[in-house]
Design a protein around this motif. Structure first.
Motif, short mmCIF file in Angstrom:
data_model
loop_
_atom_site.label_atom_id
_atom_site.label_comp_id
_atom_site.label_asym_id
_atom_site.label_seq_id
_atom_site.Cartn_x
_atom_site.Cartn_y
_atom_site.Cartn_z
N SER A 33 31.91 28.65 32.98
CA SER A 33 31.82 29.89 32.05
C SER A 33 32.40 30.98 32.48
CB SER A 33 30.49 30.18 31.63
OG SER A 33 29.83 29.32 30.76
N GLY A 34 32.85 30.99 33.99
CA GLY A 34 33.26 32.00 34.90
C GLY A 34 34.81 32.23 34.21
N GLY A 53 29.12 32.01 37.83
CA GLY A 53 29.39 31.39 36.37
C GLY A 53 29.77 30.07 36.27
N ARG A 73 33.70 36.47 38.36
CA ARG A 73 32.51 35.89 37.43
C ARG A 73 32.50 34.34 38.09
NH1 ARG A 73 34.86 37.57 31.77
NH2 ARG A 73 35.43 35.59 31.90
N THR A 74 33.47 33.59 38.37
CA THR A 74 33.33 32.30 39.01
C THR A 74 32.81 32.49 40.20
OG1 THR A 74 35.52 31.77 37.46
CG2 THR A 74 34.58 30.31 39.41
N ARG A 78 38.89 39.65 36.70
CA ARG A 78 37.58 39.41 36.06
C ARG A 78 37.05 38.11 35.96
NH1 ARG A 78 37.56 41.22 29.98
NH2 ARG A 78 38.86 39.50 29.85
N GLU A 79 37.96 36.93 35.88
CA GLU A 79 37.27 35.50 35.69
C GLU A 79 37.20 35.25 37.25
OE1 GLU A 79 39.94 36.82 34.08
OE2 GLU A 79 39.39 36.28 32.09
N SER A 88 34.87 32.44 26.46
CA SER A 88 33.43 32.54 25.79
C SER A 88 33.44 31.99 24.50
CB SER A 88 33.00 33.96 25.88
OG SER A 88 33.61 34.59 24.96
N PRO A 107 41.18 31.51 37.45
CA PRO A 107 40.46 32.69 37.90
C PRO A 107 41.45 33.22 39.28
CG PRO A 107 39.49 30.31 38.53
CD PRO A 107 40.52 30.13 37.34
#
Length: 333
Positions: free
Chosen positions: A162-163, A159, A154-155, A150-151, A167, A145
Motif C-alpha cells: 500500500s506504500g 506501508g 510510505r513504503t 511520498r511513496e 489506494s 517509490p
C-alpha cells in the motif's frame, strides 16, 4: 497521433491463452460483442494449448478474429510479444489493449476508453475487479517509490504494497499518472509501442508486464490509471495459471516457477531502484531464503532454483531455456 473529433481510435485487442478454454470463450464473447467502432480486431495468441483450444478457435469465423498458434508454450511474455508484434504489423492499430484469457472489459469498458481525451496518455491501465465487484489486488497499479518521495516514505515506514500501490479510493476518483501496471486491461498507443518495442519473451512468466510498463515510464511515457475504464479478472484459481503467482500454503507451485518469479523480480527491482538496488538486496535476499521453511522436503529444490534465480537476476541473464528450468526443478537423488 491526433484523432479527429467524432472519430474512434482504431483499437486492436491482444489475448494470450494457454489451456483455459472455458475462460477464453467468455472473454472472446465479451470482446466480439463490442461494435467494430470500439474494437477493430482481436488477435488471439494461443500458447500451444492442449485442451482443445486450437480446434475450437479453428471453428470460429468472425472476421474480426485473428488466431496465432505457437508451436511451443512461450509463457505469457512470449505470447504477448508474439501477439502485439503481429497486431502492429498486420492490423494498423492506433492503440492496443492486452489481456490474459481470464481478463476482459466490463460492459461499457471499451467505450470508456474511447471517451478519454486523445493525447492525455501514452498508455492506460484499467481499473480491474473480480467478478464479485471487489478490487483485484494483483492488478492494482503502482508508482515507483524510488522516483516519488511520498511513496518512498510510505513504503519505508512500513506501508508494504500500500506504500506504493494506488489506494482503493483512487478507483472512485479522476485519472492519475502511474509508473507500473499489469497486462490485464493495459492499453498502449501504437506510437508508444514503436518507441519501446515489445515485451521480452525470454522472461517467460512473472514480471514481464511490470518490466515493460516501468520501461515505458522510464523512457518518458505517460501511463494513466483511468478508473472509468473497468475490466473484470475472473481469477478463480491460482493453480495452473500461466501468468499468475500460484501460491499454496506460502509456496510457489509448481516448483519451476520459483526461478522465474525471483529472477524477474530482481530485474524489476534493479530497473526501479537504480543504485539503491544493491543496499535493497541486503533486505530482500534474507527474506527470500527464509521462504525455504514453506517447502519441507522440497527445500533443496527451492534453494537450488533460488540460487540460480539470484545469480541470473543479478547478472541480467535470460539465456536459460524453459527445458533447463524444468530440469533444475527436478528432485536430485
Amino acid at each position: 497521433m491526433s484523432i479527429p473529433d467524432g472519430t474512434q481510435r482504431r483499437l486492436v485487442a491482444v489475448v494470450v491463452t494457454y489451456n483455459r478454454l472455458d475462460k477464453l470463450k467468455v472473454t472472446l464473447a465479451r470482446l466480439l460483442a463490442s461494435p467494430a467502432e470500439e474494437l477493430a480486431m482481436v488477435v488471439v495468441a494461443d500458447n500451444a494449448s492442449t485442451d482443445g483450444t486450437g480446434a475450437w478457435l479453428a471453428g470460429l469465423s468472425d472476421p474480426r478474429l485473428d488466431v496465432l498458434s505457437s508451436k511451443v508454450n512461450s509463457g505469457g511474455a512470449g505470447g504477448f510479444a508474439m501477439g502485439m508484434r503481429h497486431a502492429m504489423e498486420q492490423h494498423a492499430p492506433d492503440w492496443l489493449v492486452v489481456m490474459d484469457d481470464d481478463g476482459r472489459p466490463e460492459p461499457g469498458g471499451l467505450a470508456a476508453f474511447h471517451a478519454v481525451p486523445d493525447g492525455k496518455w501514452d498508455a492506460m491501465a484499467a481499473a480491474v475487479y473480480f467478478p464479485s465487484g471487489e478490487i483485484c489486488e494483483m492488478n492494482r497499479p503502482s508508482r515507483n517509490p524510488f522516483w516519488h518521495q511520498r511513496e518512498f516514505l510510505r513504503t519505508l515506514l512500513g506501508g508494504g504494497r500500500s506504500g506504493f500501490h494506488i489506494s482503493p479510493s483512487a478507483y472512485e476518483g479522476e485519472g492519475r499518472e502511474i509508473d507500473v501496471t499489469s497486462f490485464v486491461g493495459f492499453f498502449i498507443s501504437a506510437e508508444a509501442v514503436r518507441r519501446i518495442g515489445y515485451p521480452d519473451p525470454n522472461l517467460f512468466i512473472y514480471g514481464d508486464d511490470g518490466i515493460y510498463t516501468l520501461g515505458l515510464s522510464k523512457r518518458g511515457g505517460r501511463i494513466g490509471f483511468e478508473p472509468g475504464v473497468r475490466f473484470e479478472h475472473d481469477l478463480t484459481s491460482f493453480a495452473g495459471s500461466q501468468g499468475q503467482v500460484a501460491v499454496q500454503r506460502g509456496r510457489l507451485a509448481p516448483l519451476w516457477k520459483i526461478y522465474y518469479y525471483h529472477r524477474n523480480l530482481l530485474f524489476l527491482y534493479r530497473m526501479a531502484a537504480g543504485l539503491m538496488f544493491w543496499p535493497a538486496l541486503l533486505v530482500i535476499l534474507p527474506k527470500w531464503v527464509m521462504k525455504a521453511r514453506h517447502y519441507g522436503a522440497d527445500t533443496p529444490v527451492f534453494l537450488r532454483l533460488l540460487r540460480r534465480a539470484i545469480r541470473d537476476g543479478i547478472l541480467g541473464r535470460t539465456s536459460m531455456s524453459h527445458a533447463q528450468v524444468l530440469d533444475l526443478a527436478k528432485p536430485r537423488d
